[in-house]
Design an enzyme around this catalytic site. Sequence first.
Site: not given
Ligand code: MOS
Length: 710
Positions: A673, A241, A469, A675, A608
């Site tokens: 996808v 993250f 992910t 964020e 995701q």
């Molecule tokens: Mo993301 S906050 O660019 O891992």
Amino acid sequence: MSQVMGKNVSRKDGRAKVTGTATYAAEHPIPGLVHGYLVTASIAKGRIKSIDTRAAEEIPGVMAVFTHKNAPPICPPTNNFITSKIYEARLPLSDDTVHYGGQIIGLVVADTFERARHGAHQVKVEYDSQPPVVEAKNATFQEAPSMFGESFTFEKGQFATGDFTAGMADAAATVEATYTTPTELHAPMEPHAIIAQWQGDSLSVYEPSQWVMGSQRTYAELCDIPVEKVRIITPYIGGAFGCKGFPWSHAILCVAAARQLQRPLKLVLSRRQMTANTGHRSQTEQRIRLAANAEGILSAIAHEVKSCTSPVEVFTEPCTNITPVMYAAPTMQLNQELAVLNVGTPTFMRAPGENPGMWALESAMDELAWALNLDPVELRLKNETKEHQRKGLPFSAKHFADCLQMGAQQFGWKDRPMQTRALTREGQLIGWGMAAATFPALRGQASVKVRLLPDGTVHILTAANDMGTGAYTMIAVTAAEALGVPVDNVRVELGDSQLPDGGMAGGSMMTASIAPAVMEACQEVLKTANCTTASAAFDALRQSGREAFEATASTAPGDEGKKWAFQSWGAHFCEVAMDEEIGRLRVTRWVSVMDIGRVMNGKTAASQVRGAVIMGIGQALMEACHFDPDIGYPVVYDLATYHFPAHADIPRIEVTFVGKPDLNFNPAGARGVGEIGITGVAAAVANAVYHATGKRLRNLPLTPEKLTNQ
Ligand code: MOS
């Protein structure tokens, strides 16, 4: 015609993960391993007056105690986001200053983890302590500096266009409101951990890294050795993250200490240590002003943001990134200010800037819709901008209206009464809310090697990585599609700096970076085989008696960024049920529609979005890290004190994609996808709470004490 692309393919790495054979950083079995444990500051500001390591050194099995007095040598890296990058500009143990509670002030190394930890607790420290500043209300805010230069996605926070006073005058309705978010923690399932192994002057690092080649160059600079001498191994990451993009101080110290001791050294952080030393999302305070005429056409938008950084690094939570891309207005004022607190260094956390930015803007848009007595979907449709108002460029593809209309249709939005406290069920107030989602589409350089083997399998090799992910699966699907082979015949190897440079798994850019390289490498390998189909190539390979046909391709963005702005879009619709008596709020229904260009694999893409919505519901309802105002220490620091959703908190989440490829962006047509799914979630929840109760809540999280009608 798509064979597998866009279908629902199960994870390539699923079996390894559920059977426990996926090896995470701390699990690599290295012979002769010794263990480290951090010593951390128990004050939040001041100096170390004395540090006594004798008791620790006398413990059987303790091999070394490092402090600022005998810090292992570390060279400052370029630290520029291109060649190398560390999260905190101040190098660990570089002096006797304490900048924040929990800062690393020592490292104990022993033959077992328990002895190292015991040793760390025996280090006696005396401080010259000063009162820390850990609350934004006591801090001094100044114009936020640009972190990256204008070309990068994070622009300077200040921007003004048009006549703002005129834009605010003669409006049929205005909104002026301030929205806040607390300090939030990444809380990945896999804690931060590293094994550093030196063999002579060669270094192997087992570490969860979102940027394998960046880490390789960074450690090379930190240790002043050639890049080829460093190998980064990171086949699996248990969630990142944004907090596993670059080396943190604990990792730098581990590598340097292992070199000095010439022993492979493992360092695993506790959740408490992670709170101070591996980043968080800064608290924010955002003032929004909107003005619109009676038809709901916006005439002015102002977005002013305050966020905080640590004394040892500049990090601005770039909330105003989203303002010029969402809604058209003839005048706009953006401002970002930054203050220094005695807390650990904040950093990128899933949709940095976009997430808190959309919390504020999408709450304010809802307030404006109520002020105008307009449907909030209608208000958004009326004001969508066709161009990036800061770059002055049209979007490469934009199906935001489809997201709004499809979502409204799926949710049954037309049945929503345009008044608060109008819906009830089983004695509870019911509310329906919605908000938009957005995230920029980024793409980087990437290289991929493809090998065809005589047994009919295809190997794809690249130093990209999978944070959990779906990259393994997305890459396999892309290769299977390009070559016309079953996905099961594709083997993907990632997360090793000995493989071709796969770019960074950050900024939601991995798919857009890697997929074009996979497609090109697959074309190349057929050319190498002098065949037009993979099955012919496999036949030719068998006849030739060769070990493999292989090809490597590198792809990168061209100058399409001069013609277009690239951005993804979405809409969330949700229902909440509220027991006002006890302040119990449940999210009971969720619909998300996303325009992310081409969907490479429906199953992992939907996952995701679901994961991001869950993270957003956590942000809406419970997540907050608090600091003791006097001693400056986090009073929320582990998974028992930092609350986030459990299964029982989460309803069924319906995810739909518009699915129109964005071929102006890259040959795969995919925009990423990772964020976008979290943006707008908290606003959708708060907007639903307003619909349920008539109570406008502007300070996250929406905990029971804010929700009761006392
Ligand atoms: Mo993301 S906050 O660019 O891992």
